[in-house]
Design a protein around this motif. Sequence first.
Motif, PDB file in Angstrom:
ATOM      1  N   ALA A 238       0.807  -1.221   0.000  1.00  0.00           N
ATOM      2  CA  ALA A 238       0.000   0.000   0.000  1.00  0.00           C
ATOM      3  C   ALA A 238       0.842   1.274   0.000  1.00  0.00           C
ATOM      4  CB  ALA A 238      -0.937  -0.009   1.208  1.00  0.00           C
ATOM      5  N   HIS A 239       2.112   1.182   0.422  1.00  0.00           N
ATOM      6  CA  HIS A 239       2.955   2.377   0.534  1.00  0.00           C
ATOM      7  C   HIS A 239       3.983   2.485  -0.599  1.00  0.00           C
ATOM      8  CE1 HIS A 239       1.236   2.738   4.527  1.00  0.00           C
ATOM      9  NE2 HIS A 239       1.626   1.499   4.793  1.00  0.00           N
ATOM     10  N   THR A 240       3.921   1.584  -1.570  1.00  0.00           N
ATOM     11  CA  THR A 240       4.892   1.581  -2.659  1.00  0.00           C
ATOM     12  C   THR A 240       4.659   2.754  -3.619  1.00  0.00           C
ATOM     13  OG1 THR A 240       5.038  -0.830  -2.545  1.00  0.00           O
ATOM     14  CG2 THR A 240       5.846   0.213  -4.553  1.00  0.00           C
ATOM     15  N   ASP A 241       5.753   3.364  -4.072  1.00  0.00           N
ATOM     16  CA  ASP A 241       5.678   4.423  -5.082  1.00  0.00           C
ATOM     17  C   ASP A 241       5.567   3.749  -6.449  1.00  0.00           C
ATOM     18  OD1 ASP A 241       5.880   6.550  -6.746  1.00  0.00           O
ATOM     19  OD2 ASP A 241       7.825   7.258  -6.015  1.00  0.00           O
ATOM     20  N   THR A 242       4.369   3.741  -7.001  1.00  0.00           N
ATOM     21  CA  THR A 242       4.133   3.015  -8.250  1.00  0.00           C
ATOM     22  C   THR A 242       4.903   3.616  -9.427  1.00  0.00           C
ATOM     23  OG1 THR A 242       2.109   4.329  -8.580  1.00  0.00           O
ATOM     24  CG2 THR A 242       1.866   2.158  -7.548  1.00  0.00           C
ATOM     25  N   SER A 243       5.158   4.915  -9.418  1.00  0.00           N
ATOM     26  CA  SER A 243       5.896   5.549 -10.521  1.00  0.00           C
ATOM     27  C   SER A 243       7.332   5.038 -10.569  1.00  0.00           C
ATOM     28  CB  SER A 243       5.880   7.068 -10.363  1.00  0.00           C
ATOM     29  OG  SER A 243       4.557   7.560 -10.385  1.00  0.00           O
ATOM     30  N   SER A 244       7.964   4.992  -9.401  1.00  0.00           N
ATOM     31  CA  SER A 244       9.350   4.514  -9.344  1.00  0.00           C
ATOM     32  C   SER A 244       9.431   3.037  -9.702  1.00  0.00           C
ATOM     33  CB  SER A 244       9.922   4.744  -7.938  1.00  0.00           C
ATOM     34  OG  SER A 244       9.889   6.107  -7.603  1.00  0.00           O
ATOM     35  N   LEU A 245       8.472   2.270  -9.198  1.00  0.00           N
ATOM     36  CA  LEU A 245       8.473   0.840  -9.476  1.00  0.00           C
ATOM     37  C   LEU A 245       8.242   0.576 -10.964  1.00  0.00           C
ATOM     38  CD1 LEU A 245       8.646  -2.036  -8.392  1.00  0.00           C
ATOM     39  CD2 LEU A 245       6.193  -1.947  -7.903  1.00  0.00           C
TER      40      LEU A 245
ATOM     41  N   LEU B 173      11.560  -6.784 -22.639  1.00  0.00           N
ATOM     42  CA  LEU B 173      10.389  -7.051 -23.472  1.00  0.00           C
ATOM     43  C   LEU B 173       9.428  -5.867 -23.514  1.00  0.00           C
ATOM     44  CD1 LEU B 173       9.614 -10.697 -22.290  1.00  0.00           C
ATOM     45  CD2 LEU B 173      10.663 -10.023 -24.459  1.00  0.00           C
ATOM     46  N   ILE B 174       9.506  -4.997 -22.496  1.00  0.00           N
ATOM     47  CA  ILE B 174       8.575  -3.869 -22.399  1.00  0.00           C
ATOM     48  C   ILE B 174       9.240  -2.622 -22.969  1.00  0.00           C
ATOM     49  CG2 ILE B 174       7.157  -2.494 -20.832  1.00  0.00           C
ATOM     50  CD1 ILE B 174       7.212  -4.791 -18.855  1.00  0.00           C
ATOM     51  N   HIS B 175       8.627  -2.037 -23.962  1.00  0.00           N
ATOM     52  CA  HIS B 175       9.169  -0.829 -24.594  1.00  0.00           C
ATOM     53  C   HIS B 175       8.970   0.370 -23.664  1.00  0.00           C
ATOM     54  CE1 HIS B 175       9.644   2.411 -27.580  1.00  0.00           C
ATOM     55  NE2 HIS B 175      10.406   1.514 -28.233  1.00  0.00           N
ATOM     56  N   PRO B 176       9.939   1.289 -23.613  1.00  0.00           N
ATOM     57  CA  PRO B 176       9.802   2.472 -22.743  1.00  0.00           C
ATOM     58  C   PRO B 176       8.526   3.267 -22.971  1.00  0.00           C
ATOM     59  CG  PRO B 176      12.052   2.288 -23.573  1.00  0.00           C
ATOM     60  CD  PRO B 176      11.250   1.239 -24.293  1.00  0.00           C
ATOM     61  N   SER B 177       7.950   3.182 -24.151  1.00  0.00           N
ATOM     62  CA  SER B 177       6.715   3.927 -24.431  1.00  0.00           C
ATOM     63  C   SER B 177       5.524   3.411 -23.619  1.00  0.00           C
ATOM     64  CB  SER B 177       6.386   3.846 -25.926  1.00  0.00           C
ATOM     65  OG  SER B 177       6.151   2.496 -26.316  1.00  0.00           O
ATOM     66  N   LYS B 178       5.654   2.218 -23.046  1.00  0.00           N
ATOM     67  CA  LYS B 178       4.569   1.624 -22.253  1.00  0.00           C
ATOM     68  C   LYS B 178       4.701   1.937 -20.761  1.00  0.00           C
ATOM     69  CE  LYS B 178       3.573  -2.264 -25.345  1.00  0.00           C
ATOM     70  NZ  LYS B 178       2.139  -1.946 -25.556  1.00  0.00           N
ATOM     71  N   LEU B 179       5.570   2.883 -20.406  1.00  0.00           N
ATOM     72  CA  LEU B 179       5.782   3.225 -18.998  1.00  0.00           C
ATOM     73  C   LEU B 179       4.482   3.649 -18.318  1.00  0.00           C
ATOM     74  CD1 LEU B 179       7.655   3.774 -16.585  1.00  0.00           C
ATOM     75  CD2 LEU B 179       8.063   6.072 -17.541  1.00  0.00           C
ATOM     76  N   ARG B 180       3.714   4.483 -18.988  1.00  0.00           N
ATOM     77  CA  ARG B 180       2.456   4.965 -18.400  1.00  0.00           C
ATOM     78  C   ARG B 180       1.486   3.811 -18.169  1.00  0.00           C
ATOM     79  NH1 ARG B 180       0.421   8.580 -15.014  1.00  0.00           N
ATOM     80  NH2 ARG B 180      -1.755   9.094 -15.510  1.00  0.00           N
ATOM     81  N   GLU B 181       1.417   2.875 -19.099  1.00  0.00           N
ATOM     82  CA  GLU B 181       0.526   1.722 -18.952  1.00  0.00           C
ATOM     83  C   GLU B 181       0.963   0.829 -17.788  1.00  0.00           C
ATOM     84  OE1 GLU B 181      -1.064  -2.157 -21.539  1.00  0.00           O
ATOM     85  OE2 GLU B 181       0.260  -0.653 -22.472  1.00  0.00           O
ATOM     86  N   VAL B 182       2.277   0.644 -17.643  1.00  0.00           N
ATOM     87  CA  VAL B 182       2.797  -0.150 -16.522  1.00  0.00           C
ATOM     88  C   VAL B 182       2.430   0.499 -15.200  1.00  0.00           C
ATOM     89  CG1 VAL B 182       4.893  -0.994 -15.399  1.00  0.00           C
ATOM     90  CG2 VAL B 182       4.680  -1.123 -17.885  1.00  0.00           C
ATOM     91  N   GLU B 183       2.548   1.805 -15.137  1.00  0.00           N
ATOM     92  CA  GLU B 183       2.229   2.523 -13.899  1.00  0.00           C
ATOM     93  C   GLU B 183       0.745   2.360 -13.542  1.00  0.00           C
ATOM     94  OE1 GLU B 183       2.553   7.065 -12.085  1.00  0.00           O
ATOM     95  OE2 GLU B 183       3.577   6.541 -13.954  1.00  0.00           O
ATOM     96  N   GLN B 184      -0.123   2.406 -14.522  1.00  0.00           N
ATOM     97  CA  GLN B 184      -1.559   2.238 -14.262  1.00  0.00           C
ATOM     98  C   GLN B 184      -1.877   0.823 -13.775  1.00  0.00           C
ATOM     99  OE1 GLN B 184      -3.339   3.338 -17.993  1.00  0.00           O
ATOM    100  NE2 GLN B 184      -3.283   5.542 -17.544  1.00  0.00           N
TER     101      GLN B 184
END
Length: 759
Positions: A62-69, A79-90
């Motif tokens: 519950a206390h994890t910084d999702t942006s940093s993770l 395998l994950i392209h940098p352009s998918k950073l926003r999708e990973v964060e969501q």
Amino acid sequence: MKCFTLSDRRRVKSCSLDVHPTEKALVVQYEVEATIVGELGDPVVGERKECQKMIRLKSLNAHTDTSSLARKVVEECRLIHPSKLREVEQLLFYLQNRKHSNDSQEKKRVSPRDFAPYAGVELDEEASINSIDEYVELLYEDVQEKIRGATLIFHLARNPDNLEELMQNENQPVCVDPNPTVLREDWKQSVDLATTITHVFFCFSSFSQFHGLVTHFKIGALCMNIIEHELKRFDLWQEELQKKKKAYILFLRNQNLKKEHEKSFRKYQSLLSKQEQLLKVALCLLLNLAEDTHTELKMRNKNIVHMLVKILDREDEELLLVVVSFLKKLSIFMENKNDMAETFAVEKLARLVPCEHEDLLSTTLRLLLNLSFDTLLRSQMVQAGLVPKLSSLLGNLQLSMCILYHISVDDRFKSMFADTDCIPQLMKMVFDSAEEKMDVELISLCINLAANKSNAQVICQGNGLKMLMKRAVKLKDVLVMKMIRNLSQHNGPTKSLFLDHVGDLAAQISEEEAEEFVIECLGTLANLTIADLDWALVLKEYNLVSYLKDRLKPGCSAEDDLILEVVIMIGTVSMDDSCAAMLAKSGIIPALIELLNAQQKDDEFVCQIIYVFYQMVFNKTTRDVIVKDTQAPAYLIDLMHDNNAEIRKVCENTLDIIAEYDEEWGKKIQTEKFRWYNGQWLEMVENRLMDEAGEPFLYGEDGESFIGNADIMERPDLFYSADGIISADGAISPEFYTDFQNGELGPTGYMSRYLPPQT
């Protein structure tokens, strides 16, 4: 001859992201395009393969910084392209806030990664998929090398991404083919080898697409044989250990026997630990295969239930969790449930309640809930002492309340709750719910328990009844009022407590209130057969006579349940002479007769209406109305021979009273009784009279009948004597109704069969 140099090119295409359904993990689905090109760069062979990678996020909370993770995940996973950073964060944000219910954890299948090799087979070297052929060769060496090879293969099989590559090599299984043979031939020689190879097949069984492979090699049947053999071996160990223990006890001063016993016990513990590891993985494999009901039936035919119940005596909680989970799955079929009843599984499950292992406790309760639908198994639960144990868990687990509800359905076990702390806990939950809607399981259990006299006294202790009435009236809570209605049916001190609440109950009986709520209020009032209660005052103050009469009018839109409660209520208040007279003057009796005619096929309506007549014929005013102004006696005569025994009894006793006070009706009633009891004889006489040939013993010499031309019913000497029933002065003797009132009427004054229903 010209040689070509071939090269392999692989490209990752169409990568997509999703979250794992149960675990804290991201699932990366991608497509690998492999192309073999020639020396000139022309493609020779091309192939596409869909792959999947799971990224576990153990540190996510519950206390994890999702942006940093999210940035860390993108950086480390190529395998994950940098352009998918926003999708990973969501997706990480969704996982962070997703609630995990007990059900989802319950359904989570045991993962191959949950099984780590136990001490004795761990290896320093790291397994590589490129060396799989070497590992397979080790399976043909001595036992130690076989264990080493099997362990290396297991390390690879724990990763789901390797399973397809392990299975296929030129359309033939690489590592799987030798394993069944090794397992089938060598499992008795080494527990470590049997356990490790079974682990490999367990990894395959964790995925449905590989079940065909596991079934093809008959691994399930082999596991059944292994479990059966190990259980027999365990019995031998126990027997041998007991012998040495007895020898040690008999010869206390023999130090050699003491050392031998201690040595045997240490060896037994070591063997037991390895055996339980083997049993655990074998059962997990079978549990996975049991997804197919046909396969499960085969297991049942080989006594899987008996084996599982026998393992319930073990102490290893992880093994017990697998066993109980397996039994829970099997328990949905009647044949398996019957096997559990025969093997007294409930008695062994009872020792697991409560326990500190949360998953084991939850699974055990779910199994008990499945079994609690069976009457015999509920009885076994009570005998095993589960009622107080489950009561102690009420505050934490809803499952325990559901099981207790099923137990409370049986009248034999209701009284057992009075000796536990179950009822005080339930009452606290009811009062703590304030104005919130209560759980159905909670109030349903309370309703059932309130139907028992001992429980009712515990519920009403202190301000119990007062608090229940306050909640029911304020919130118009139908279920709480149903509970109060059950409380009101018990004679003694509990019923007397309702004197303070008669006004509150009567005030709820109006057209403005919901019909369901009014039904329960009427039923509660109808149960209050209290000598000190002035019903006439209640009827006048709350104008109930008009309400009751309106519900009996033809064409009334009220439901039959409400009309029936109105009839029962009239029967209760009719015990008071002044109320009976008040009702008779209002014209309720003709309305009841009309209702009787309309509901003549409903035995419950008929019986309760007749009971009202029974109460009213004791009072002269109402008796005259019934006898002289209505055709009620004629209806009663017709019902005197009804198929329903309860209706016949009430009719006969009511008609006996009418016959005492009205000579004309008394003669009709007596004639009808004579015709009924002597119908066969009368038919024979009439047939003889109509016979032209005649019979010499029926006629005199002149052909005249001995009975002459008179009606045979005019012969008073043919009737039964009323001596001993009617007193000399013609008055009704109270003793005449003693048996009827004490034996045939319920505690509230109604026919016992037609008491208000209990939920």
